[in-house]
Design an enzyme around this catalytic site. Structure first.
Site, mmCIF file in Angstrom:
data_model
loop_
_atom_site.group_PDB
_atom_site.id
_atom_site.type_symbol
_atom_site.label_atom_id
_atom_site.label_comp_id
_atom_site.label_asym_id
_atom_site.label_seq_id
_atom_site.Cartn_x
_atom_site.Cartn_y
_atom_site.Cartn_z
ATOM 1 N N TYR A 32 0.975 -1.199 -0.097
ATOM 2 C CA TYR A 32 -0.195 0.014 0.202
ATOM 3 C C TYR A 32 0.936 1.226 0.132
ATOM 4 C CZ TYR A 32 0.848 0.973 5.043
ATOM 5 O OH TYR A 32 1.338 1.286 6.323
ATOM 6 N N ARG A 51 8.136 4.357 -4.792
ATOM 7 C CA ARG A 51 8.300 2.946 -3.436
ATOM 8 C C ARG A 51 7.044 2.138 -3.679
ATOM 9 N NH1 ARG A 51 7.456 5.418 2.203
ATOM 10 N NH2 ARG A 51 5.381 5.632 1.782
ATOM 11 N N ARG A 102 -7.697 -21.343 -0.697
ATOM 12 C CA ARG A 102 -6.558 -20.589 0.102
ATOM 13 C C ARG A 102 -5.315 -21.676 -0.160
ATOM 14 N NH1 ARG A 102 -4.056 -21.830 4.723
ATOM 15 N NH2 ARG A 102 -3.219 -19.958 5.862
ATOM 16 N N HIS A 104 -0.876 -21.314 -0.095
ATOM 17 C CA HIS A 104 0.370 -20.335 0.170
ATOM 18 C C HIS A 104 1.181 -20.022 -1.307
ATOM 19 C CE1 HIS A 104 -0.277 -21.141 4.366
ATOM 20 N NE2 HIS A 104 0.797 -20.533 4.560
ATOM 21 N N LYS A 150 6.357 -1.945 1.878
ATOM 22 C CA LYS A 150 5.185 -1.221 2.525
ATOM 23 C C LYS A 150 3.986 -2.139 2.395
ATOM 24 C CE LYS A 150 3.327 3.442 3.174
ATOM 25 N NZ LYS A 150 3.147 3.405 4.720
ATOM 26 N N GLU A 183 12.475 2.504 13.889
ATOM 27 C CA GLU A 183 11.496 3.665 13.312
ATOM 28 C C GLU A 183 10.317 3.540 14.678
ATOM 29 O OE1 GLU A 183 10.070 2.724 9.607
ATOM 30 O OE2 GLU A 183 9.866 0.582 9.891
ATOM 31 N N LEU A 207 11.121 1.464 6.953
ATOM 32 C CA LEU A 207 10.536 1.824 5.844
ATOM 33 C C LEU A 207 11.181 3.336 5.262
ATOM 34 C CD1 LEU A 207 8.039 1.223 3.843
ATOM 35 C CD2 LEU A 207 6.921 3.089 4.959
HETATM 36 N N1 PDD Z 1 2.871 5.190 7.495
HETATM 37 N N2 PDD Z 1 7.649 3.863 8.827
HETATM 38 C C1 PDD Z 1 6.482 3.223 8.890
HETATM 39 C C2 PDD Z 1 6.392 1.997 9.593
HETATM 40 C C3 PDD Z 1 5.423 3.650 8.370
HETATM 41 O O1 PDD Z 1 4.115 3.039 8.536
HETATM 42 C C4 PDD Z 1 5.484 4.848 7.837
HETATM 43 C C5 PDD Z 1 4.282 5.513 7.243
HETATM 44 C C6 PDD Z 1 6.704 5.701 7.984
HETATM 45 C C7 PDD Z 1 6.633 6.964 7.057
HETATM 46 O O2 PDD Z 1 6.624 6.778 5.633
HETATM 47 P P1 PDD Z 1 6.330 8.023 4.868
HETATM 48 O O3 PDD Z 1 7.095 9.318 5.327
HETATM 49 O O4 PDD Z 1 6.480 7.907 3.489
HETATM 50 O O5 PDD Z 1 4.843 8.196 5.149
HETATM 51 C C8 PDD Z 1 7.596 4.935 8.277
HETATM 52 C C9 PDD Z 1 1.710 5.422 6.710
HETATM 53 C C10 PDD Z 1 1.550 7.023 6.702
HETATM 54 C C11 PDD Z 1 0.563 4.784 7.378
HETATM 55 O O6 PDD Z 1 0.915 3.675 7.386
HETATM 56 O O7 PDD Z 1 -0.566 5.345 7.262
#
Ligand code: PDD
Length: 287
Positions: A32, A51, A102, A104, A150, A183, A207
């Site tokens: 996403y 990304r 379903r 894997h 992501k 993070e 991320l």
């Molecule tokens: N999340 N690290 C993680 C684990 C995140 O989920 C996010 C952002 C970031 C920051 O990434 P960016 O600057 O590209 O938004 C770092 C989004 C906003 C969410 O899951 O809603």
């Protein structure tokens, strides 16, 4: 009624349906993006889309849409939901689609499910309005080794987020088993130490945040502050003059209390103030 995009159609959210065999539902097999729109204008769209394709590549999922084809979809969604205001975020999710059973195994010949919706977005950084700041706790990072993807499989992020909610704070900052700050549950982390802006380096443990990259770029172009991408320890966090968390939906949040102890002066710091100004000018197109 909110309008969403699902597999080629713009429809009311109540009518949007996917199969229970969708692999996103069964396995979290998808990726996403969250892309903020300020006054209807996407911020860093190219970087978000780049990304997205990196995430898709990493899970071996190919889609028909080319990177340049998303703008029209986002603009249409924004206008369909204009009643929600001028500032919105696009949530875009792509899963491996609906298999027959379903399994894997990645199925052959299955069309990915492409879903997008808008979410109201309230910019945290406003001209002439002081930022209240946020509080954070530190928690153990218990996630997998591909946090650079992501992925919609977000339990590893929901658990620390829930700890933050239970502690009544804004964010949970994760520390891995080697003592390194990774993070936040849904944000990247910066600290200010001796006038330097420091953030953990890109790796498969975090991320690569689009907001993180934008701040590094703004700071480098401006050259008032030196930036370092290097590992940080829990001790570095405790000693920091300032701590920030960054994300597309929260922008740059100054953390004024960590684990119940004031960070620096206990107020948003001067480096945050300066960088938030640069960010706001960039975001609002006034720089
Ligand atoms: N999340 N690290 C993680 C684990 C995140 O989920 C996010 C952002 C970031 C920051 O990434 P960016 O600057 O590209 O938004 C770092 C989004 C906003 C969410 O899951 O809603």
């Amino acid at each position: 009624m909110s309008q969403v995009y699902l597999n080629g159609e713009f429809i009311p959210v109540e009518e949007a349906q996917i199969s229970v065999l969708d692999r996103g539902f069964l396995f979290g097999d998808g990726v996403y993006e969250v892309i903020p729109l300020f006054n209807g204008k996407p911020l860093q769209q190219e970087e978000h889309i780049a990304r997205l394709y990196r995430s898709l590549d990493a899970i071996d999922l190919s889609i028909d849409q080319k990177p340049e084809e998303w703008s029209k979809l986002f603009q249409t969604l924004f206008f369909l939901n204009k009643d929600d205001g001028d500032n919105q975020s696009i949530y875009l999710q792509i899963t491996r689609g609906t298999g027959k059973v379903r399994s894997h195994n990645y199925p052959d010949g299955v069309k990915p499910t492409v879903f997008a919706m808008t979410m109201p977005f309230i910019p945290g950084i406003q001209a002439n309005q002081p930022h209240a700041g946020g509080k954070a706790i530190t928690v153990a990072d218990q996630r997998w080794q591909r946090c650079d993807i992501k992925s919609i499989s977000l339990l590893g992020n929901l658990i620390p987020h829930h700890s933050a909610v239970q502690a009544g704070v804004t964010e949970a900052i994760q520390i891995d088993d080697q003592g390194r700050v990774t993070e936040g549950a849904s944000s990247n982390v910066f600290v200010i130490c001796d006038g330097r802006i420091i953030t953990p380096p890109l790796s498969d443990r975090i991320l690569g945040g689009v907001t993180r990259a934008l701040i590094l770029q703004l700071a480098a172009n401006d050259s008032r502050y030196i930036c370092e991408e290097r590992e940080l320890s829990a001790n570095d966090l405790q000693q920091a003059d300032e701590i920030w968390i960054t994300s597309s939906s929260r922008e740059i949040v100054p953390i004024i209390e960590l684990d119940g102890v004031s960070v620096g002066s206990g107020k948003p710091g001067p480096v945050w103030e300066y960088m938030a100004g640069l960010y706001r000018s960039y975001r609002d197109g006034t720089s």
